[in-house]
Design an enzyme around this catalytic site. Structure first.
Site, PDB file in Angstrom:
ATOM      1  N   ASN A   1      -0.005  -5.681   3.419  1.00  0.00           N
ATOM      2  CA  ASN A   1      -0.963  -6.630   3.976  1.00  0.00           C
ATOM      3  C   ASN A   1      -0.589  -8.026   3.496  1.00  0.00           C
ATOM      4  OD1 ASN A   1      -2.857  -4.935   5.448  1.00  0.00           O
ATOM      5  ND2 ASN A   1      -3.306  -4.053   3.449  1.00  0.00           N
TER       6      ASN A   1
ATOM      7  N   GLU B   1       0.825  -1.211   0.000  1.00  0.00           N
ATOM      8  CA  GLU B   1       0.000   0.000   0.000  1.00  0.00           C
ATOM      9  C   GLU B   1       0.860   1.262   0.000  1.00  0.00           C
ATOM     10  OE1 GLU B   1      -3.349  -0.008   2.495  1.00  0.00           O
ATOM     11  OE2 GLU B   1      -3.757  -2.136   2.200  1.00  0.00           O
TER      12      GLU B   1
ATOM     13  N   ARG C   1      -1.809 -10.997   3.182  1.00  0.00           N
ATOM     14  CA  ARG C   1      -2.996 -11.860   3.080  1.00  0.00           C
ATOM     15  C   ARG C   1      -3.770 -11.474   1.834  1.00  0.00           C
ATOM     16  NH1 ARG C   1      -6.597  -7.928   4.226  1.00  0.00           N
ATOM     17  NH2 ARG C   1      -6.077  -6.418   5.849  1.00  0.00           N
TER      18      ARG C   1
END
Length: 582
Positions: free
Chosen positions: A290, A275, A292
């Site tokens: 992240n 991100e 996942r």
């Protein structure tokens, strides 16, 4: 290859994983709390195991129960979905120790990426740009004040172990820093059981852009385009879309390459998201990773045609990625709206209840991912996400209209049940959203007006957006932005006694931005310039040819972009306009 997989989750992501397993021939083991005894994934599974009462700490977050369910059911792998235990390195390590394949990155990578301060340090070492600040934890308010004085206000204090939009405080004045520092540490300790925080420069007016990456255990990594997630309330995402039309093709490629570099530098495997915050000049700064699958992964699936959960499972089974970067083609535009069982008029208070009616939209390129069915109960014990409505279209304008149509078809009814569907329709009607001019603070600034508009839409059952200017079907080619400026603006009724305004070079530059993604910074006022002078190729010229024919009835017969200067194109269109009857 995985043969039998336990899904350590519930709701729509559990159903999504179960479907991917079915298509791969993998047997499915579902786990469920007492509240989810009759859920959709339980009925889909080959075997279902009860793991505790409704409270998450006693069921979906209770590691011994989940691991015991996997071992007793004969599962050889565990997919954690998102939320719950998906980014818990201890859970991943226990699975590994018990001989269970964890569908996700190695525990040590998850540990590193789960701590934002550590992640910043590692990504800085990999060459990813960071906002001014510190990569190490800040221990005292005095130390934080010194950092803030050095990098300049506003600053943001962030919990190192934070997530889900919690544990962040923006500070504009040094006098407010000590209290904000203490409050953020208290929240971090209470929510994440880790009071560690760090300080960085706060970027006002930024866009939130995340890059989907996919890496195998053999050192290969890909980026699968990016998603813009700037429409969020208090750092909680409400609407996601892709591609990020405010970025040029070059900027999109650069941010993708940065994401893959960062992921591979820490030995990442599986699907993940890097991100960034992006400023108004298109400069990207690493924010977090992240480790996942993301809630908004369907946006990328619709843009690329790649089943991310399937790829996750194959990579976890030890297979090499069969895709190369050049195989990844992003086409068109996709939008996802998170339909939450919340009441925006009451501060987004959870609004669970019995689903007397759940009628989901259908139609071309329209997808609704949910774990609920009509007649189910939305439990107050879990996240309020009811489902994810996702659409694809050839360009952003059509995607916005398709989403509005789908939202109008969605019906969710039951005692006490409210959703965010009408709020999404209000968002899609906002001129700044339709023109792709919003930033991460937009929703917090405009929320009261949007909530009022949403209530009016819900009361009137407004069927669709106002009629759009008719135009040709425009399929966005690989590498182009998703037509960010093509949304028509409302105009007064035509006065047929007036002649049309002359077509100008400025109009041509705007048309090229709409149809080819030409960044405004590359606009030219030189009538002698050619397409190559502003970095456009023959494909862009063909797109302009088609648009001039459809919009103005103007034919540019030579398919060679070097045959015309911009001034000649403007003169041709202006002459055609002048020849039209008043």
């Amino acid at each position: 290859m995985i043969g039998r997989l336990l899904i350590a989750n519930r709701g729509e992501i559990a159903v999504r994983v179960a479907r991917a397993c079915r298509e791969l021939g993998i047997e499915v083991v579902a786990v469920y709390s007492t509240a989810d005894r009759h859920s959709a994934v339980v009925e889909m599974a080959d075997e279902a195991v009860h793991i505790g009462p409704p409270a998450p700490r006693s069921s979906y977050l209770h590691v011994p129960n989940v691991v015991e369910a996997a071992l007793r059911s004969g599962a050889d792998a565990v997919h954690p979905g998102y939320g719950f235990l998906s980014e818990d390195p201890d859970f991943a390590e226990i699975c590994e120790a018990e001989g269970l394949t964890f569908v996700g990155p190695p525990p040590q990578v998850m540990q590193q990426m789960g701590n934002k301060a550590t992640a910043r340090r590692l990504m800085a070492a990999a060459g990813l740009p960071l906002l001014p600040g510190v990569v190490d934890p800040v221990r005292t308010a005095e130390e934080g004040l010194a950092v803030a004085a050095e990098i300049g206000y506003p600053v943001i204090i962030k919990a190192a172990a934070g997530g889900g939009g919690r544990g962040m405080t923006v500070v504009h004045d040094p006098a407010d820093f000590p209290e904000a520092f203490a409050t953020t540490r208290s929240v971090a300790r209470a929510v994440f059981r880790d009071p560690t925080v760090y300080v960085e420069r706060y970027l006002s007016g930024a866009r939130h852009v995340e890059v989907q990456v996919l890496c195998d255990a053999h050192g290969t990594g890909l980026y699968l385009g990016e998603r813009d997630c700037s429409l969020q309330r208090r750092h909680q995402k409400l609407l996601e879309e892709g591609p990020a039309g405010h970025l040029s093709p070059r900027q999109r490629a650069e941010i993708g390459e940065l994401a893959v570099r960062g992921a591979l530098s820490v030995g990442y495997t599986g699907a993940g998201t890097v991100e960034f915050l992006v400023d108004d000049a298109g400069r990207a700064y690493f924010m977090e990773m992240n480790a996942r699958i993301q809630v908004e992964h369907p946006v990328t699936e619709l843009l690329t045609g790649i089943d991310l959960v399937r790829e996750q499972l194959l990579v976890a089974g030890g297979e090499r990625l069969r895709l190369r970067q050049e195989d990844v083609v992003v086409r068109g535009a996709a939008i996802e709206c998170r339909i939450n069982a919340e009441d925006p008029a009451r501060g987004f208070a959870p609004a669970p209840g019995h689903l007397d009616v759940l009628r989901v939209p259908d139609g071309p390129w329209t997808r609704f991912d949910t774990g609920y069915r009509q007649g189910d109960d939305v439990s107050p014990h879990y996240d309020s996400l009811l489902g994810k409505l996702v659409v694809w279209a050839p360009d952003r304008e059509q995607a916005v209209r398709r989403m509005d149509r789908a939202l109008a078809e969605l019906r969710v009814e039951g005692p006490g049940v409210h959703t965010t569907a009408a709020l999404h329709r209000a968002l899609l009607r906002d001129p700044d959203v339709r023109a792709d001019r919003h930033d991460v603070q937009f929703l917090d600034r405009r929320l009261p007006d949007l909530v009022t508009h949403a209530a009016a839409i819900a009361a009137s059952r407004e069927p669709a957006l106002p009629a759009a200017r008719r135009g040709p079907l425009h399929l966005v080619r690989a590498g182009e932005p998703a037509d960010p400026a093509s949304v028509p603006h409302p105009c007064p009724e035509e006065d047929h006694t007036m002649t049309a305004p002359a077509f100008t070079l400025t109009d041509l530059m705007q048309l090229l931005t709409e149809k080819t993604g030409l960044p405004p910074a590359q606009h030219t006022s030189d009538p002698e310039a050619h397409f190559a002078d502003v970095g456009l190729d023959s494909l862009a010229f063909l797109s302009m040819q088609t648009e001039l024919q459809d919009r103005y009835g103007v034919a540019m017969p030579d398919d060679n972009p070097d045959a015309y200067t911009f001034g000649q194109i403007v003169e041709t269109v202006s002459a055609a306009q002048a020849a039209q009857p008043a």
